[in-house]
Motif scaffolding. Structure first.
Motif, PDB file in Angstrom:
ATOM      1  N   UNK A  14       0.828  -1.206   0.000  1.00  0.00           N
ATOM      2  CA  UNK A  14       0.000   0.000   0.000  1.00  0.00           C
ATOM      3  C   UNK A  14       0.866   1.261   0.000  1.00  0.00           C
ATOM      4  N   UNK A  15       1.899   1.266   0.855  1.00  0.00           N
ATOM      5  CA  UNK A  15       2.773   2.443   0.943  1.00  0.00           C
ATOM      6  C   UNK A  15       3.519   2.665  -0.370  1.00  0.00           C
ATOM      7  N   UNK A  16       3.972   1.574  -0.995  1.00  0.00           N
ATOM      8  CA  UNK A  16       4.703   1.677  -2.264  1.00  0.00           C
ATOM      9  C   UNK A  16       3.819   2.296  -3.341  1.00  0.00           C
ATOM     10  N   UNK A  17       2.528   1.978  -3.310  1.00  0.00           N
ATOM     11  CA  UNK A  17       1.582   2.531  -4.291  1.00  0.00           C
ATOM     12  C   UNK A  17       1.228   3.977  -3.948  1.00  0.00           C
ATOM     13  N   UNK A  18       0.949   4.232  -2.669  1.00  0.00           N
ATOM     14  CA  UNK A  18       0.411   5.531  -2.249  1.00  0.00           C
ATOM     15  C   UNK A  18       1.457   6.639  -2.274  1.00  0.00           C
ATOM     16  N   UNK A  19       2.656   6.366  -1.766  1.00  0.00           N
ATOM     17  CA  UNK A  19       3.658   7.430  -1.614  1.00  0.00           C
ATOM     18  C   UNK A  19       3.971   8.152  -2.930  1.00  0.00           C
ATOM     19  N   UNK A  20       4.351   7.427  -4.009  1.00  0.00           N
ATOM     20  CA  UNK A  20       4.630   8.153  -5.264  1.00  0.00           C
ATOM     21  C   UNK A  20       3.406   8.905  -5.794  1.00  0.00           C
ATOM     22  N   UNK A  21       2.210   8.286  -5.659  1.00  0.00           N
ATOM     23  CA  UNK A  21       0.986   8.914  -6.162  1.00  0.00           C
ATOM     24  C   UNK A  21       0.703  10.225  -5.424  1.00  0.00           C
ATOM     25  N   UNK A  22       0.856  10.217  -4.098  1.00  0.00           N
ATOM     26  CA  UNK A  22       0.582  11.421  -3.312  1.00  0.00           C
ATOM     27  C   UNK A  22       1.603  12.507  -3.614  1.00  0.00           C
ATOM     28  N   UNK A  23       2.876  12.144  -3.756  1.00  0.00           N
ATOM     29  CA  UNK A  23       3.905  13.143  -4.078  1.00  0.00           C
ATOM     30  C   UNK A  23       3.638  13.778  -5.440  1.00  0.00           C
ATOM     31  N   UNK A  24       3.245  12.967  -6.414  1.00  0.00           N
ATOM     32  CA  UNK A  24       2.948  13.491  -7.744  1.00  0.00           C
ATOM     33  C   UNK A  24       1.725  14.412  -7.721  1.00  0.00           C
ATOM     34  N   UNK A  95      -4.581   8.632   4.615  1.00  0.00           N
ATOM     35  CA  UNK A  95      -4.820   9.719   5.574  1.00  0.00           C
ATOM     36  C   UNK A  95      -3.537  10.087   6.305  1.00  0.00           C
ATOM     37  N   UNK A  96      -2.807   9.076   6.781  1.00  0.00           N
ATOM     38  CA  UNK A  96      -1.559   9.332   7.516  1.00  0.00           C
ATOM     39  C   UNK A  96      -0.559  10.070   6.634  1.00  0.00           C
ATOM     40  N   UNK A  97      -0.424   9.627   5.391  1.00  0.00           N
ATOM     41  CA  UNK A  97       0.557  10.223   4.477  1.00  0.00           C
ATOM     42  C   UNK A  97       0.187  11.665   4.142  1.00  0.00           C
ATOM     43  N   UNK A  98      -1.092  11.917   3.861  1.00  0.00           N
ATOM     44  CA  UNK A  98      -1.505  13.274   3.508  1.00  0.00           C
ATOM     45  C   UNK A  98      -1.385  14.211   4.712  1.00  0.00           C
ATOM     46  N   UNK A  99      -1.797  13.726   5.889  1.00  0.00           N
ATOM     47  CA  UNK A  99      -1.686  14.561   7.093  1.00  0.00           C
ATOM     48  C   UNK A  99      -0.225  14.873   7.395  1.00  0.00           C
ATOM     49  N   UNK A 100       0.646  13.869   7.269  1.00  0.00           N
ATOM     50  CA  UNK A 100       2.080  14.090   7.495  1.00  0.00           C
ATOM     51  C   UNK A 100       2.643  15.056   6.467  1.00  0.00           C
ATOM     52  N   UNK A 101       2.229  14.899   5.220  1.00  0.00           N
ATOM     53  CA  UNK A 101       2.696  15.794   4.167  1.00  0.00           C
ATOM     54  C   UNK A 101       2.307  17.239   4.461  1.00  0.00           C
ATOM     55  N   UNK A 102       1.114  17.421   5.033  1.00  0.00           N
ATOM     56  CA  UNK A 102       0.648  18.766   5.353  1.00  0.00           C
ATOM     57  C   UNK A 102       1.517  19.492   6.367  1.00  0.00           C
ATOM     58  N   UNK A 103       2.243  18.737   7.185  1.00  0.00           N
ATOM     59  CA  UNK A 103       3.108  19.358   8.202  1.00  0.00           C
ATOM     60  C   UNK A 103       4.459  19.793   7.636  1.00  0.00           C
ATOM     61  N   UNK A 104       4.811  19.340   6.433  1.00  0.00           N
ATOM     62  CA  UNK A 104       6.129  19.680   5.857  1.00  0.00           C
ATOM     63  C   UNK A 104       6.003  20.297   4.461  1.00  0.00           C
ATOM     64  N   UNK A 105       4.843  20.855   4.155  1.00  0.00           N
ATOM     65  CA  UNK A 105       4.639  21.429   2.828  1.00  0.00           C
ATOM     66  C   UNK A 105       5.554  22.621   2.562  1.00  0.00           C
ATOM     67  N   UNK A 106       6.001  23.291   3.624  1.00  0.00           N
ATOM     68  CA  UNK A 106       6.874  24.450   3.445  1.00  0.00           C
ATOM     69  C   UNK A 106       8.344  24.067   3.284  1.00  0.00           C
ATOM     70  N   UNK A 107       8.628  22.775   3.316  1.00  0.00           N
ATOM     71  CA  UNK A 107       9.997  22.286   3.156  1.00  0.00           C
ATOM     72  C   UNK A 107      10.262  21.895   1.699  1.00  0.00           C
ATOM     73  N   UNK A 115      10.728  12.692   5.073  1.00  0.00           N
ATOM     74  CA  UNK A 115       9.929  12.683   6.300  1.00  0.00           C
ATOM     75  C   UNK A 115       8.680  11.819   6.149  1.00  0.00           C
ATOM     76  N   UNK A 116       7.952  12.026   5.068  1.00  0.00           N
ATOM     77  CA  UNK A 116       6.700  11.290   4.861  1.00  0.00           C
ATOM     78  C   UNK A 116       6.973   9.796   4.697  1.00  0.00           C
ATOM     79  N   UNK A 117       8.021   9.450   3.964  1.00  0.00           N
ATOM     80  CA  UNK A 117       8.342   8.034   3.758  1.00  0.00           C
ATOM     81  C   UNK A 117       8.721   7.358   5.072  1.00  0.00           C
ATOM     82  N   UNK A 118       9.511   8.040   5.897  1.00  0.00           N
ATOM     83  CA  UNK A 118       9.913   7.473   7.190  1.00  0.00           C
ATOM     84  C   UNK A 118       8.698   7.260   8.089  1.00  0.00           C
TER      85      UNK A 118
END
Length: 231
Positions: A14-24, A95-107, A115-118
């Motif tokens: 699931x993470x392998x599928x979701x992470x690249x899709x969310x980043x894109x 949900x976890x990935x998007x919420x985590x991404x929201x905390x580092x959008x300014x990076x 950060x999100x992958x870890x």
């Protein structure tokens, strides 16, 4: 443990599928992030309300489910449960990935990816590692009872064996509450009208009320459609 290993592999996939899709999507189509979150909130609040309904109001169907499970091929039943658990993991992972991404959008994008992958990987290792320890809790307790002459260790073993069913039932209730809270929180924080409705309430009560309300509505629609199409 073999079932747990299948779930863990499914979670990693699931993470392998979701992470690249969310980043894109975040880089090229950020407008769809909020709708994806809201869809996840619909699913989580519905699942939470459905679990609560089954727990408190659906004893007849629960008995029928037990009888059906006894009739059904154990291998097929296990496969269905694994697929259902992996689907829930997929939604929660988004949900976890998007919420985590929201905390580092300014990076920078490299920091975001790291950060999100870890966090995504740690969430899988932490959750399924804890469950693996829990699954072997009664075995460890039995070993303490049978292999030790120490009275304190024997009492500890008996406690571990007796506590496991209570812990599992408690975790089921906690999991249901968590789905309602997370689903409600998604609605509160991403839909302005809903946010205004609960303005002034504390965060957790507001999230719970909204999650339970929306989940109950979705559940009612589901039950009505199910009754309509099964008659």
């Amino acid at each position: 443990l073999p079932v747990l290993w299948k779930l863990t592999k499914g979670s990693f996939l699931n993470k392998v599928i979701i992470l690249p899709a969310i980043f894109l999507l975040s880089a090229y189509l950020p407008i769809v992030i909020i709708p994806i979150l809201i869809c996840g909130g619909v699913y989580l609040s519905f699942e939470g309300a459905l679990n609560a309904y089954k727990l408190f109001f659906n004893k007849k169907n629960k008995t029928n489910d037990i009888k059906q499970n006894q009739i059904e091929d154990p291998a097929i039943l296990e496969s269905k449960k694994i697929k259902s658990a992996i689907l829930i993991d997929f939604i929660l992972s988004i949900e976890i990935i998007i919420i985590t991404l929201g905390t580092v959008l300014d990076q920078s994008i490299s920091i975001q990816i790291m950060v999100v992958s870890i966090i995504a990987l740690l969430s899988t290792i932490g959750v399924y590692g804890f469950v693996a320890l829990l699954v072997r809790m009664d075995d460890a307790g039995y070993n303490l009872i049978s292999a030790s002459e120490n009275r304190l260790l024997k009492k500890t073993g008996f406690f571990m064996v007796r506590a496991l069913p209570v812990i599992i039932r408690t975790l089921k209730i906690v999991g249901t509450l968590a789905m309602i809270l997370v689903g409600g929180g998604i609605f509160v924080h991403n839909i302005d009208l809903v946010h205004e409705l609960v303005h002034g309430l504390s965060a957790y009560p507001a999230d719970f009320v909204i999650g339970l309300t929306f989940g109950s509505v979705f559940l009612l629609v589901y039950l009505l459609l199910k009754k309509l199409f099964t008659n």
